[in-house]
Design a protein around this motif. Structure first.
Motif, PDB file in Angstrom:
ATOM      1  N   TRP A  10       0.885  -1.160   0.000  1.00 33.03           N
ATOM      2  CA  TRP A  10       0.000   0.000   0.000  1.00 33.03           C
ATOM      3  C   TRP A  10       0.922   1.210   0.000  1.00 33.03           C
ATOM      4  CZ3 TRP A  10      -5.500   0.069   1.179  1.00 33.03           C
ATOM      5  CH2 TRP A  10      -6.032   1.336   1.405  1.00 33.03           C
ATOM      6  N   MET A  11       0.984   1.934  -1.123  1.00 37.73           N
ATOM      7  CA  MET A  11       1.993   2.982  -1.244  1.00 37.73           C
ATOM      8  C   MET A  11       1.441   4.236  -1.906  1.00 37.73           C
ATOM      9  SD  MET A  11       5.054   2.993  -0.224  1.00 37.73           S
ATOM     10  CE  MET A  11       6.763   3.253  -0.468  1.00 37.73           C
ATOM     11  N   GLN A  12       1.761   5.378  -1.316  1.00 33.32           N
ATOM     12  CA  GLN A  12       1.455   6.685  -1.901  1.00 33.32           C
ATOM     13  C   GLN A  12       2.605   7.038  -2.833  1.00 33.32           C
ATOM     14  OE1 GLN A  12      -1.609   7.605  -0.789  1.00 33.32           O
ATOM     15  NE2 GLN A  12      -1.386   5.812   0.523  1.00 33.32           N
ATOM     16  N   VAL A  13       2.288   7.508  -4.025  1.00 30.04           N
ATOM     17  CA  VAL A  13       3.325   7.809  -5.004  1.00 30.04           C
ATOM     18  C   VAL A  13       2.930   9.052  -5.800  1.00 30.04           C
ATOM     19  CG1 VAL A  13       2.348   6.207  -6.718  1.00 30.04           C
ATOM     20  CG2 VAL A  13       4.767   6.780  -6.817  1.00 30.04           C
ATOM     21  N   SER A  14       3.924   9.847  -6.157  1.00 30.08           N
ATOM     22  CA  SER A  14       3.675  11.031  -6.972  1.00 30.08           C
ATOM     23  C   SER A  14       3.474  10.603  -8.427  1.00 30.08           C
ATOM     24  CB  SER A  14       4.850  12.004  -6.872  1.00 30.08           C
ATOM     25  OG  SER A  14       5.995  11.456  -7.491  1.00 30.08           O
TER      26      SER A  14
END
Length: 190
Positions: A10-14
């Motif tokens: 589960w990862m936030q990425v630009s």
């Protein structure tokens, strides 16, 4: 025989593929109500949460009692009630002990993950920084990539993926736009 549990990142990425800005900043994420609701709903079905040390320490500072902080929402309180009893595993060579139903894993990451995947229960979800994520990617431990692409171009920073010896072929399983801003892309390894 029950199917093995999956490990989901589960990862936030630009938009340009970074998980932290040029100076390590993480102030660029957009978490509105729809995405927060989704996160709480998903957390309720998780079997265990996996972390690197830095992310775990941030989580452990906030989630035991979000009411201590201004702006805590009803969704924060609901997530807190899920988070506290949830089995958690921190992969760290520097952390000796942890609270809140947390086990510290200091060696044999692949062996520990294989053991966790073989247990009964909901899927495993990795919330980590680039160091632990790189280890999991290189060891081919991740079954699904849950990427949350935020509408920002950072222009540099810490990339989501480390340099790899071979490419990772994936297939898109699901996509969804939250709050007209964040695009959730769910991939699995082919």
């Amino acid at each position: 025989m029950a199917a093995a549990r999956k490990l989901k990142l589960w990862m936030q990425v630009s938009l340009d593929g970074y998980v932290a800005g040029p100076n390590g900043e993480f102030d660029w994420t957009t978490y509105e109500r729809e995405l927060n609701t989704f996160a709480v709903e998903q957390a309720a079905g998780m079997g265990a949460m996996l972390y690197g040390r830095k992310v775990y320490e941030g989580m452990a500072a906030y989630w035991p009692d979000p009411r201590r902080y201004p702006g805590a929402t009803e969704l924060d309180l609901r997530f807190s009630e899920i988070w506290k009893p949830m089995p958690k595993y921190v992969f760290s060579t520097t952390l000796c002990e942890a609270d809140w139903n947390t086990t510290v894993v200091s060696e044999d990451v692949a062996g520990a993950v294989a053991e966790l995947k073989g247990q009964q229960g909901g899927d495993l979800v990795l919330f980590g920084g680039s160091d632990i994520v790189s280890t999991f990617v290189r060891e081919n431990l991740i079954d699904e990539y849950w990427l949350f692409v935020h509408p920002v171009v950072l222009g540099g920073g810490t990339p989501l993926f480390p340099s790899l010896d071979k490419r990772l072929d994936m297939e898109l399983v699901e996509s969804r736009v939250f709050d007209s801003a964040v695009n959730h892309l769910r991939y699995r390894i082919r």
